[in-house]
Enzyme design. Structure first.
Site, short mmCIF file in Angstrom:
data_model
loop_
_atom_site.label_atom_id
_atom_site.label_comp_id
_atom_site.label_asym_id
_atom_site.label_seq_id
_atom_site.Cartn_x
_atom_site.Cartn_y
_atom_site.Cartn_z
N ASP A 1 -6.45 5.30 2.92
CA ASP A 1 -6.66 3.91 2.57
C ASP A 1 -8.01 3.42 3.10
O ASP A 1 -8.78 4.20 3.68
CB ASP A 1 -5.51 3.07 3.16
CG ASP A 1 -5.01 2.01 2.19
OD1 ASP A 1 -5.85 1.39 1.51
OD2 ASP A 1 -3.79 1.77 2.14
N HIS B 1 0.84 -1.20 0.00
CA HIS B 1 0.00 0.00 0.00
C HIS B 1 0.87 1.25 0.00
O HIS B 1 0.61 2.20 -0.75
CB HIS B 1 -0.91 0.01 1.23
CG HIS B 1 -1.97 -1.05 1.20
ND1 HIS B 1 -3.32 -0.77 1.19
CD2 HIS B 1 -1.89 -2.40 1.16
CE1 HIS B 1 -4.01 -1.89 1.16
NE2 HIS B 1 -3.16 -2.89 1.16
#
Length: 496
Positions: free
Chosen positions: A148, A50
């Site tokens: 996120d 990520h």
């Protein structure tokens, strides 16, 4: 023309006399341009799969002159790739100490350092960053925060502070399709329900988990647990509270999924490009790369299998044995980056079969430390990539024209694999759909098919074809411009 641009009153105030007109007009123009620049905060999940795409987007945005506050924990910040000097001043690396959890060893700040069954405690620690993050946002006042899927509490914080927030998904649009829309009553209660496409997908597709894939996720991500908030709930709350969904992908690749996301959630959905990984090259060749390159240089062009399953995926001992013996049976040269354990708390390290390294000596290398994946994939001797289907690895392979052989382990990897299979871009090693088992013979046959045999030439050609899409820097630049145009327009509307 200049007076029309800045306005006559401002022109008089700033210039004063005609003699000062040229330099002052330039100064005004620059100041106006500076005023149009954004300050964007980024808050990725504590996984390098990520953080790295977030950093790639940060670098591309900073190249346009915008300011980035990249927020993570101290240890993760310190391990990020080196930034190019010309954009480093525009990317502020913000360190928020991770709250201590008695279930985690001190210093464990990323998923790669935590056994799979303890990732839930890392999520709880991440939730503990709510107040420090809110304090930072209140003092720094960015125009946007890109976050996120984990911080389900962040949209409320951003709204309270008057900061626009975008859910930046490193998951592709097809993978996001499994998230329940607000207006739909949840009907999925068993793992089997997730092993078929969701009933709100209006077009034919094979994109769904295999049963063995969803069984690994069900307890930790989908079903309700008393100890933590499920991933599905996190996704739903982040999507519900965001102003924009920004998705890693492009309109040219599977556009039906982008359109579906917009229809399902009633939010603007913008692709931000594939974000192919870039490395800052300071001209110095590391000792690690020199030794790897020396071995690769001796191999036949297009025949080496590169094997790597990312920073998180760790095969079981049985899976490891079949992979190793399959590589041996294939007869192909290989370079294998092997993760034997997930952090110091992992009490079940995996081991190669007895005699494997001796029997394959010279033909194969097993590396149990970090290896320069992008450089390896760029070497002419590499013909194919045996990968877990993590999207960053997929993009890196295709930008370098490397054929893909897939073996999924966790998270969104199964959904990525279905998309690639459906578009005939990759070949998955055959395995039992119920429990995920596979054999050394199927590994060997799959590798030979894709890398060496005439029947598999299709996959080699497809990888070359896809490189023009997945590695197109000009197209990537246009996607970033489009994203920034939207973010700037939104800010302007709020201020007007």
């Amino acid at each position: 023309m200049w007076m029309q641009l800045v306005g006559q009153d401002e022109y008089v105030r700033e210039c004063g006399t005609k003699e000062r007109q040229a330099p002052d007009l330039i100064s005004i123009s620059r100041r106006m341009a500076d005023n149009s620049k954004l300050h964007i905060a980024m808050f990725p999940w504590l996984a390098f799969g990520h953080m790295i795409p977030y950093l790639e987007l940060a670098k591309l945005i900073a190249q346009k002159g915008h300011k980035i506050s990249f927020i993570s924990t101290p240890r993760n910040i310190d391990r990020l790739p080196k930034l190019p000097p010309h954009i480093a001043p525009l990317i502020n690396l913000v360190k928020l100490p991770l709250p201590r959890m008695h279930n985690l060893l001190e210093g464990a700040e990323a998923t790669s350092e935590v056994p799979y069954d303890k990732v839930k405690y890392l999520k709880q620690a991440y939730d503990g960053l709510k107040e420090p993050l809110a304090t930072f946002l209140e003092t720094s006042r960015p125009d946007w925060i890109l976050n996120d899927f984990l911080p389900f509490w962040l949209p409320e914080v951003a709204s309270r502070l008057g900061i626009s927030n975008a859910f930046f998904s490193i998951f592709i649009a097809a993978a996001l399709s499994i998230i329940k829309p607000q207006h739909v009553v949840e009907y999925r209660t068993t793992p089997e329900d997730y092993a078929v496409p969701a009933n709100w997908i209006p077009f034919p597709t094979t994109v769904a988990f295999r049963l063995f894939e969803v069984l690994k996720l069900f307890d930790h991500s989908i079903s309700v647990e008393e100890t933590h908030v499920t991933d599905m709930y996190r996704f739903e709350e982040v999507i519900k509270g965001c102003d924009l969904i920004a998705v890693r992908g492009s309109k040219e690749f599977a556009p039906e999924w982008m359109q579906l996301l917009e229809e399902l959630h009633g939010k603007p959905v913008l692709p931000v490009g594939f974000l192919p990984t870039t490395e800052y090259d300071d001209g110095e060749e590391t000792e690690t790369w020199r030794s790897v390159k020396e071995w690769l240089d001796k191999q036949e062009k297009g025949k080496v299998v590169y094997v790597a399953f990312g920073s998180e995926a760790k095969p079981s001992q049985d899976e490891l044995t079949e992979i190793a013996l399959g590589l041996e049976l294939s007869g192909l040269p290989f370079f294998w980056v092997l993760k034997k354990r997930r952090g110091l708390e992992d009490t079940e390290p995996i081991e190669l079969p007895d005699g494997f390294e001796e029997r394959t000596k010279g033909r194969g290398i097993v590396c149990i430390t970090w290896a320069p994946q992008l450089k390896i994939l760029g070497h002419d001797s590499v013909g194919g990539f045996l990968t877990h289907s993590g999207w960053s690895s997929v993009v890196e392979a295709l930008q370098n024209q490397r054929a893909l052989i897939l073996l999924t382990f966790l998270a969104d990897q199964g959904l990525n694999a279905r998309v690639l299979e459906e578009n005939r871009i990759a070949y998955s090693i055959p395995r039992n759909h119920a429990h995920g088992s596979f054999t050394r013979d199927s590994v060997a046959e799959s590798l030979r098919l894709v890398i060496a045999e005439e029947e598999g030439k299709f996959y080699r050609d497809k990888a070359k074809e896809m490189s023009s899409l997945f590695g197109d820097r000009d197209r990537q630049d246009r996607y970033v411009d489009n994203l920034l145009g939207y973010l700037q327009s939104h800010v302007k509307q709020l201020k007007s």
